[in-house]
Design a protein around this motif. Structure first.
Motif, short mmCIF file in Angstrom:
data_model
loop_
_atom_site.label_atom_id
_atom_site.label_comp_id
_atom_site.label_asym_id
_atom_site.label_seq_id
_atom_site.Cartn_x
_atom_site.Cartn_y
_atom_site.Cartn_z
N LEU A 94 0.80 -1.22 0.00
CA LEU A 94 0.00 0.00 0.00
C LEU A 94 0.83 1.27 0.00
O LEU A 94 0.34 2.33 -0.31
N ASP A 95 2.11 1.19 0.33
CA ASP A 95 2.93 2.39 0.34
C ASP A 95 3.70 2.56 -0.97
O ASP A 95 4.44 3.50 -1.14
N SER A 96 3.50 1.66 -1.90
CA SER A 96 4.21 1.71 -3.17
C SER A 96 3.54 2.68 -4.13
O SER A 96 2.32 2.79 -4.17
N ASP A 97 4.34 3.38 -4.93
CA ASP A 97 3.78 4.26 -5.95
C ASP A 97 3.11 3.46 -7.06
O ASP A 97 2.27 3.98 -7.77
N ASN A 98 3.49 2.21 -7.21
CA ASN A 98 2.93 1.37 -8.26
C ASN A 98 1.92 0.36 -7.72
O ASN A 98 1.74 -0.70 -8.30
N GLN A 99 1.24 0.70 -6.65
CA GLN A 99 0.34 -0.24 -6.01
C GLN A 99 -0.83 -0.65 -6.91
O GLN A 99 -1.39 -1.71 -6.73
N PHE A 100 -1.18 0.16 -7.89
CA PHE A 100 -2.29 -0.18 -8.77
C PHE A 100 -1.82 -0.71 -10.12
O PHE A 100 -2.62 -0.94 -11.01
N ALA A 101 -0.53 -0.91 -10.30
CA ALA A 101 0.00 -1.41 -11.57
C ALA A 101 -0.27 -2.91 -11.73
O ALA A 101 -0.47 -3.40 -12.84
N GLN A 102 -0.28 -3.65 -10.63
CA GLN A 102 -0.49 -5.09 -10.68
C GLN A 102 -1.96 -5.39 -10.93
O GLN A 102 -2.84 -4.91 -10.22
N LYS A 103 -2.23 -6.22 -11.92
CA LYS A 103 -3.61 -6.61 -12.21
C LYS A 103 -3.98 -7.83 -11.38
O LYS A 103 -3.17 -8.73 -11.20
N GLU A 104 -5.20 -7.83 -10.89
CA GLU A 104 -5.67 -8.90 -10.01
C GLU A 104 -6.90 -9.56 -10.60
O GLU A 104 -7.55 -9.01 -11.48
N GLN A 105 -7.23 -10.74 -10.09
CA GLN A 105 -8.47 -11.41 -10.44
C GLN A 105 -9.35 -11.38 -9.20
O GLN A 105 -9.01 -11.97 -8.17
N ILE A 106 -10.48 -10.67 -9.30
CA ILE A 106 -11.38 -10.47 -8.17
C ILE A 106 -12.66 -11.28 -8.40
O ILE A 106 -13.29 -11.15 -9.45
N PRO A 107 -13.08 -12.10 -7.43
CA PRO A 107 -14.32 -12.87 -7.59
C PRO A 107 -15.54 -11.95 -7.69
O PRO A 107 -15.65 -10.97 -6.96
N VAL A 108 -16.45 -12.29 -8.58
CA VAL A 108 -17.63 -11.46 -8.83
C VAL A 108 -18.47 -11.28 -7.56
O VAL A 108 -19.14 -10.26 -7.39
N GLU A 109 -18.42 -12.24 -6.65
CA GLU A 109 -19.24 -12.17 -5.43
C GLU A 109 -18.88 -11.01 -4.52
O GLU A 109 -19.69 -10.60 -3.69
N VAL A 110 -17.68 -10.47 -4.63
CA VAL A 110 -17.26 -9.38 -3.74
C VAL A 110 -17.16 -8.03 -4.46
O VAL A 110 -16.80 -7.03 -3.85
N VAL A 111 -17.50 -8.00 -5.75
CA VAL A 111 -17.35 -6.78 -6.54
C VAL A 111 -18.53 -5.84 -6.29
O VAL A 111 -19.69 -6.24 -6.33
N TYR A 112 -18.21 -4.56 -6.01
CA TYR A 112 -19.23 -3.51 -5.89
C TYR A 112 -19.40 -2.76 -7.20
O TYR A 112 -20.51 -2.42 -7.58
N ALA A 113 -18.30 -2.46 -7.88
CA ALA A 113 -18.38 -1.70 -9.12
C ALA A 113 -17.20 -2.01 -10.01
O ALA A 113 -16.11 -2.34 -9.55
N TYR A 114 -17.46 -1.89 -11.29
CA TYR A 114 -16.43 -2.01 -12.31
C TYR A 114 -16.43 -0.71 -13.08
O TYR A 114 -17.48 -0.28 -13.57
N ILE A 115 -15.28 -0.07 -13.16
CA ILE A 115 -15.18 1.24 -13.80
C ILE A 115 -14.28 1.12 -15.02
O ILE A 115 -13.12 0.74 -14.90
N GLU A 116 -14.84 1.42 -16.17
CA GLU A 116 -14.04 1.40 -17.40
C GLU A 116 -13.44 2.78 -17.60
O GLU A 116 -14.16 3.78 -17.70
N ALA A 117 -12.14 2.84 -17.61
CA ALA A 117 -11.44 4.12 -17.76
C ALA A 117 -10.68 4.15 -19.08
O ALA A 117 -9.99 3.20 -19.42
N LYS A 118 -10.82 5.23 -19.78
CA LYS A 118 -10.14 5.41 -21.06
C LYS A 118 -9.16 6.55 -20.95
O LYS A 118 -9.40 7.53 -20.27
N ILE A 119 -8.05 6.40 -21.65
CA ILE A 119 -7.03 7.46 -21.68
C ILE A 119 -7.29 8.31 -22.91
O ILE A 119 -7.42 7.80 -24.02
N ASP A 120 -7.35 9.62 -22.71
CA ASP A 120 -7.55 10.55 -23.81
C ASP A 120 -6.20 10.85 -24.45
O ASP A 120 -5.28 11.33 -23.78
N ALA A 121 -6.06 10.52 -25.70
CA ALA A 121 -4.77 10.73 -26.37
C ALA A 121 -4.72 12.03 -27.14
O ALA A 121 -5.63 12.60 -27.55
#
Length: 75
Positions: free
Chosen positions: A48-75
């Motif tokens: 949690l103290d790493s600057d790259n804490q969100f770089a690692q992709k995870e597999q999350i079980p659907v039973e615990v998911v609250y929301a899925y957010i699709e984010a697009k990068i504007d080029a």
């Protein structure tokens, strides 16, 4: 990753925030973006103290998911 950091500042710690895929009980996966989930039911091991804490992709079980957010990068 900016969206993940923004959400982390405002959501209670009960809500995990990560990047990756939602997985159902049959092993089917969907998505490849930002997921908010119940961190109390499904804790993950991330530095949690790493600057790259969100770089690692995870597999999350659907039973615990609250929301899925699709984010697009504007080029």
């Amino acid at each position: 990753m900016s969206v993940c950091k923004f959400l982390r500042r405002f959501l209670p710690l009960k809500y995990g925030i990560g990047r990756g895929f939602v997985v159902d009980r049959h092993g089917n996966t969907a998505g490849d973006d930002i997921i908010t989930y119940d961190q109390e039911l499904y804790p993950t091991l991330r530095f949690l103290d790493s600057d790259n804490q969100f770089a690692q992709k995870e597999q999350i079980p659907v039973e615990v998911v609250y929301a899925y957010i699709e984010a697009k990068i504007d080029a």
